[in-house]
Scaffold this motif. Structure first.
Motif, PDB file in Angstrom:
ATOM      1  N   THR A  76      14.572  39.997  -4.105  1.00 21.69           N
ATOM      2  CA  THR A  76      15.933  39.817  -3.627  1.00 21.69           C
ATOM      3  C   THR A  76      16.586  41.179  -3.434  1.00 21.69           C
ATOM      4  O   THR A  76      16.225  42.154  -4.100  1.00 21.69           O
ATOM      5  CB  THR A  76      16.788  38.985  -4.599  1.00 21.69           C
ATOM      6  N   ASP A 112      12.830  29.839  -8.789  1.00 19.02           N
ATOM      7  CA  ASP A 112      11.815  30.844  -9.065  1.00 19.02           C
ATOM      8  C   ASP A 112      10.748  30.221  -9.967  1.00 19.02           C
ATOM      9  O   ASP A 112      11.067  29.716 -11.053  1.00 19.02           O
ATOM     10  CB  ASP A 112      12.468  32.044  -9.763  1.00 19.02           C
ATOM     11  N   THR A 127      10.305  34.725  -1.254  1.00 15.30           N
ATOM     12  CA  THR A 127       9.389  34.310  -2.302  1.00 15.30           C
ATOM     13  C   THR A 127       8.025  34.011  -1.689  1.00 15.30           C
ATOM     14  O   THR A 127       7.940  33.416  -0.609  1.00 15.30           O
ATOM     15  CB  THR A 127       9.913  33.070  -3.061  1.00 15.30           C
ATOM     16  N   ASN A 184       3.055  34.442  -8.312  1.00 17.13           N
ATOM     17  CA  ASN A 184       4.278  34.238  -7.544  1.00 17.13           C
ATOM     18  C   ASN A 184       5.064  35.532  -7.503  1.00 17.13           C
ATOM     19  O   ASN A 184       5.222  36.199  -8.537  1.00 17.13           O
ATOM     20  CB  ASN A 184       5.120  33.138  -8.157  1.00 17.13           C
ATOM     21  N   ARG A 234      10.056  29.993   7.148  1.00 18.15           N
ATOM     22  CA  ARG A 234       9.221  29.509   6.054  1.00 18.15           C
ATOM     23  C   ARG A 234       7.833  29.148   6.561  1.00 18.15           C
ATOM     24  O   ARG A 234       7.652  28.674   7.687  1.00 18.15           O
ATOM     25  CB  ARG A 234       9.858  28.289   5.383  1.00 18.15           C
ATOM     26  N   ILE A 284      16.982  31.246  -6.770  1.00 20.22           N
ATOM     27  CA  ILE A 284      16.797  32.614  -6.274  1.00 20.22           C
ATOM     28  C   ILE A 284      18.058  33.005  -5.520  1.00 20.22           C
ATOM     29  O   ILE A 284      18.245  32.676  -4.350  1.00 20.22           O
ATOM     30  CB  ILE A 284      15.555  32.707  -5.385  1.00 20.22           C
ATOM     31  N   THR A 309       4.320  32.372  -2.785  1.00 15.43           N
ATOM     32  CA  THR A 309       3.679  31.547  -3.802  1.00 15.43           C
ATOM     33  C   THR A 309       2.175  31.513  -3.572  1.00 15.43           C
ATOM     34  O   THR A 309       1.703  31.088  -2.511  1.00 15.43           O
ATOM     35  CB  THR A 309       4.232  30.118  -3.771  1.00 15.43           C
ATOM     36  N   THR A 366       8.771  37.226  -6.165  1.00 10.19           N
ATOM     37  CA  THR A 366      10.111  36.995  -5.663  1.00 10.19           C
ATOM     38  C   THR A 366      10.822  38.330  -5.499  1.00 10.19           C
ATOM     39  O   THR A 366      10.829  39.158  -6.419  1.00 10.19           O
ATOM     40  CB  THR A 366      10.908  36.118  -6.624  1.00 10.19           C
ATOM     41  N   THR A 413       5.382  31.016   1.990  1.00 12.73           N
ATOM     42  CA  THR A 413       6.409  32.058   2.049  1.00 12.73           C
ATOM     43  C   THR A 413       7.726  31.493   2.556  1.00 12.73           C
ATOM     44  O   THR A 413       7.748  30.676   3.474  1.00 12.73           O
ATOM     45  CB  THR A 413       5.964  33.203   2.975  1.00 12.73           C
ATOM     46  N   LEU A 428      17.923  31.263  -1.495  1.00 13.25           N
ATOM     47  CA  LEU A 428      16.875  30.559  -0.775  1.00 13.25           C
ATOM     48  C   LEU A 428      17.048  29.064  -0.973  1.00 13.25           C
ATOM     49  O   LEU A 428      17.281  28.598  -2.084  1.00 13.25           O
ATOM     50  CB  LEU A 428      15.495  30.990  -1.282  1.00 13.25           C
ATOM     51  N   ALA A 472      16.400  37.466   0.579  1.00 11.84           N
ATOM     52  CA  ALA A 472      15.581  36.908  -0.494  1.00 11.84           C
ATOM     53  C   ALA A 472      14.274  36.420   0.095  1.00 11.84           C
ATOM     54  O   ALA A 472      14.241  35.863   1.197  1.00 11.84           O
ATOM     55  CB  ALA A 472      16.307  35.769  -1.200  1.00 11.84           C
TER      56      ALA A 472
END
Length: 409
Positions: A405, A363, A394, A401, A324, A370, A396, A403, A328, A353, A392
């Motif tokens: 998967t 999400d 994401t 945003n 992370r 998610i 931001t 996402t 992200t 996640l 998965a």
């Protein structure tokens, strides 16, 4: 086969933010009175603990208008309007945590599109320290759509009836008892009961409902061993089906050891034996087990782990990676293990996640967790060997945003 083309328009009305030798009869009676007093005390104490925490409620809403064109069958073509309120409730206190994510979807269609009028998507988890350092109670619940045919399309509210979908529900309780023995060892018993049930489509098709209970006892290393950890475990899990099929019984025994080489590296391994009385085509479901693994944690934002071993079906392996940054979050998971449709409906099987506390990340667009594994094609309650890669991610931004998967099995 029918081909389906779908065009979708989406509007979101997000409103995040808090709204804030046999004992004597006298001894038996004394113990019974003590247990009753403890039960009464916990009954009054648990609501107080929960209500004393801080609760935050977030919500958003999504409206979708879709056009469905099923080639070769105009009777199933038309427009479908869907509305989904996304509800998120998070509670946290000194001795409990709870997280509930619920999204019901209402679908209305023109002509003979025949969508499922009301579907449910639920992921809920909680954990309570009922008696300080001694008794813990976990609870979880889920609701989701799944298919009952391995040859059908992926199931959603739009094609639920035409493709033979079903709505699954699960609920589980995980009581845990801990007892400090001495500076060398602790006793831990982590048990579970859960239920899985289904509601079918317009034709009434649905899978068998079932319940399960797990009994566990473990002797684990205590503070004396520092970087070295060990445990001796015995577990029995029994599943009871509502239909005429035989119940499943699984017994596991293992000796486990681990060692941490500083803050970055850790190793673990185990040897054991399993005895499985299950509904399967395999001639032998018993035998010795072993595995070895390693975990690498270079910093607080990155973690990787890998395991390899052997069970009655042959080799098994598992691995995971998470990372992370400020904007992200990425998680990957690879496994080769035995599973079945029932287990795939329980929260323990979900891959999503999560934040640093283990709670699902929502999400930003839908307000839903998610989740990467959506078991829509399983068609049997028998055990089967499943090799899968799940992921998965994401991203931001200030106004956008993204996402992504994926699930390959």
């Amino acid at each position: 086969d029918m081909a389906t083309d779908t065009g979708t328009g989406m509007m979101s009305n997000a409103k995040p933010g808090p709204s804030v030798m046999r004992p004597a009869p006298q001894k038996l009676a004394g113990r019974a009175a003590l247990l009753c007093s403890l039960a009464v005390s916990m009954t009054g104490l648990i609501p107080h603990i929960v209500m004393a925490g801080e609760w935050v409620f977030d919500h958003s809403s999504t409206v979708e208008l879709s056009h469905v064109d099923r080639t070769g069958d105009d009777g199933y073509s038309g427009q479908i309007l869907q509305g989904t309120p996304n509800l998120h409730l998070h509670g946290e206190g000194g001795r409990f945590t709870a997280d509930v994510n619920y999204s019901p979807t209402i679908s209305l269609g023109t002509s003979d599109t025949d969508p499922k009028f009301l579907t449910h998507d639920l992921l809920a988890r909680s954990r309570l320290e009922a008696v300080e350092d001694r008794v813990f109670i976990g609870a979880d619940a889920s609701a989701r759509l799944t298919g009952n045919s391995s040859s059908g399309a992926q199931v959603d509210a739009v094609n639920f009836n035409s493709e033979g979908g079903q709505q699954s529900y699960s609920f589980g309780l995980t009581p845990e008892y801990r007892q400090h023995i001495n500076r060398y060892a602790n006793f831990v018993s982590r048990n579970r009961v859960d239920w899985v049930t289904y509601s079918g489509n317009d034709d009434g098709d649905g899978s068998d409902s079932s319940s399960s209970r797990t009994l566990n006892a473990s002797i684990q290393s205590s503070r004396y061993f520092n970087a070295l950890s060990w445990s001796l475990d015995a577990t029995q899990r029994k599943t009871f089906y509502d239909s005429d099929r035989d119940d499943d019984t699984r017994d596991f025994y293992s000796a486990n050891v681990g060692y941490r080489f500083g803050p970055r590296w850790a190793m673990n391994g185990s040897v054991g034996y399993e005895d499985n009385d299950v509904d399967t085509d395999r001639s032998d479901t018993n035998g010795a087990t072993w595995d070895i693994g390693a975990t690498w944690t270079p910093n607080a934002r990155t973690r990787a782990n890998v395991e390899y071993g052997d069970r009655y079906f042959g080799e098994r392996y598992a691995g995971g990676f998470s990372h992370r940054t400020k904007r992200t979050r990425l998680s990957l998971d690879l496994s080769r293990e035995v599973t079945n449709r029932r287990y795939q409906q329980t929260v323990d099987s979900f891959f999503f996640l999560a934040d640093s506390n283990g709670d699902p990340i929502l999400d930003p667009n839908t307000g839903q967790p998610i989740i990467a594994n959506i078991p829509q094609l399983e068609d049997t309650d028998e055990d089967y060997l499943n090799t899968q890669l799940r992921g998965a991610m994401t991203i931001t931004g200030r106004r956008t945003n993204v996402t992504i998967t994926g699930n390959i099995a």
